[in-house]
Design an enzyme around this catalytic site. Structure first.
Site: not given
Ligand code: URA
Length: 433
Positions: A82, A161, A168, A183, A187
């Site tokens: 990622h 999220d 946010r 966050s 995932k």
């Molecule tokens: N990418 C994400 O998935 N979440 C965040 O808070 C910042 C970047």
């Protein structure tokens, strides 16, 4: 339990229990908590922070808010990679085929472009016919058969999220390490892979502007992953300048094909090899140098390129476009950006380059926008390169002149030319295991 009391506790700088965090996450996901109360809790968290235990509890609760992918139908070692988001970052499309060609099972879900940063799924969709939404059974079957599948995120992966991130985004509470780390990791944990390598971007085009904050974010995510039973590593890498030469979907696929043909931009190639070697070493417990050599061999002997072709064919795409990238979508119009003075490129602001690519049609300004797959930018000069008057710095591609003119104005503010050659910043700052 009342959300009011949880907000008050965090406002007063106290630690939240696992039960309190879970109450907030699950009830907010079910629309049982109002946005204004969730916003208040997020702001209190932004200001007063969360400790490691609270951050792990938040991550696990968000991961459990939807489907938890069980990758056990896949035979073998699973891995995921990622990136925290960059401009010109096409590394997944090189790294996943390299690792899959060496036997690691790459069952990967990726995202679409977000703001100035591109997304792997949009890039793949520039290949004619490529289907990014196959169902879970077909996904597992394909990974078992060819070792790799690359699809878009399923609708129900970490829905908490999705909801919290949207809030946010509009309440100035994105830039907090615990909130970003939970966050991203919610995932990744829900997506199920045993081995996870994170590319944490640092610099003008990234969330984390300096090495210290990028290190803190990377360390937090590595700790969360380990607590959730995953093998983890994070590589902190430079995002002061765009990665590679091409920015834009089909243009980036062309660059991927170049790298898999063992050609192309040196820095991009190096980062792909470092990320691949890190995945291979944590997945197989290989010594890093040995892993790097094997990754490099997969580029040299063409096995990684063949794996990309297998992937494209398996998901319904036209693999002839990989053999002959001139078949990929191209835009009708182009505009050359020339140097108007002699000297050295002092800097190229990645965020402005990414925003220029969006203006050209390579990304979305709003969710409903469609993408011009051929649109984007090819950079011929980057930071530290010498330029003479009349040299081509970049070529912009778009479907119409209006887009080209708008993007030209913005792109011209992305770079500076000066007399002295600037110091080159490292591509890779450090790896955290
Ligand atoms: N990418 C994400 O998935 N979440 C965040 O808070 C910042 C970047």
């Amino acid at each position: 339990m009342r959300i009011y009391d949880i907000i008050a506790k965090k406002r007063d700088g106290q630690k939240l229990t696992k039960e309190e965090i879970d109450f907030f996450v699950q009830e907010y996901t079910k629309d049982n908590i109002e946005d204004y109360q969730a916003s208040a809790l997020l702001m209190a968290t932004f200001i007063n922070g969360m400790d490691e235990e609270e951050t792990v509890n938040l991550t696990e609760s968000m991961a459990r808010s939807g489907d938890m992918l069980d990758l056990s139908p896949i035979d073998g070692i699973t891995a995921d990679k990622h990136s925290t988001g960059g401009v010109g970052d096409k590394t997944s499309l090189v790294v996943a085929p390299i690792c899959a060609s060496l036997g690691v099972k790459m069952a990967k879900m990726s995202g679409r472009g977000l703001g100035h940063t591109g997304g792997t799924i949009d890039k793949l969709e520039s290949i004619e016919g490529y289907n990014t939404s196959i169902d879970t059974d077909a996904f597992f079957k394909q990974v078992n058969e060819i070792g790799i599948a690359l699809i878009g995120q399923t609708g129900n992966l970490a829905p908490a999220d999705k909801k919290i991130y949207a809030l946010r985004d509009v309440t100035a509470t994105v830039g907090n390490i615990s909130l970003i780390a939970s966050s991203i990791m919610s995932k990744k944990i829900a997506a199920g892979a045993k081995n996870i390598v994170l590319d944490v971007k640092c610099g003008s085009g990234a969330f984390m502007k300096d090495e210290e904050s990028a290190t803190q974010l990377a360390e937090t995510m590595v700790k969360i992953g380990k607590k959730c039973g995953r093998n983890m590593a994070a590589v902190i890498t430079n995002m002061d300048i765009p990665l590679g030469a091409n920015v834009g979907n089909a243009l980036e696929i062309k660059e991927v094909v170049d790298i898999l043909n063992n050609k192309g931009d040196e820095q991009l190639r190096e980062l792909c090899l470092v990320l691949s070697a890190t995945i291979l070493s944590i997945s197989y417990n290989w010594n890093y140098k040995e892993a790097y050599k094997k990754a490099e061999n997969a580029l040299v002997d063409g096995s990684a390129l063949n794996k990309l072709k297998e992937l494209v064919s398996a998901q319904g795409g036209n693999a002839d476009m990989i053999d002959n990238p001139d078949l990929l979508p191209e835009c009708k119009k182009s505009l050359e950006i020339l140097a108007h003075e002699n000297g050295y490129i002092q800097s190229i602001d990645s965020k402005i380059v990414g925003d220029s690519a969006v203006l050209l049609g390579a990304g979305r300004e709003k969710k409903s926008d469609t993408i011009d797959y051929g649109a984007g930018i090819v950079l011929y000069k980057k930071t530290c390169d010498e330029v003479k008057i009349g040299d081509t710095i970049a070529i912009l591609y778009a479907e119409d002149d209006k887009r080209l003119k708008n993007a030209e104005k913005l792109f011209n503010t992305s770079f500076k030319i000066g007399k002295e050659k600037p110091e080159m910043k490292p591509l890779i700052y450090k790896t955290i295991m």
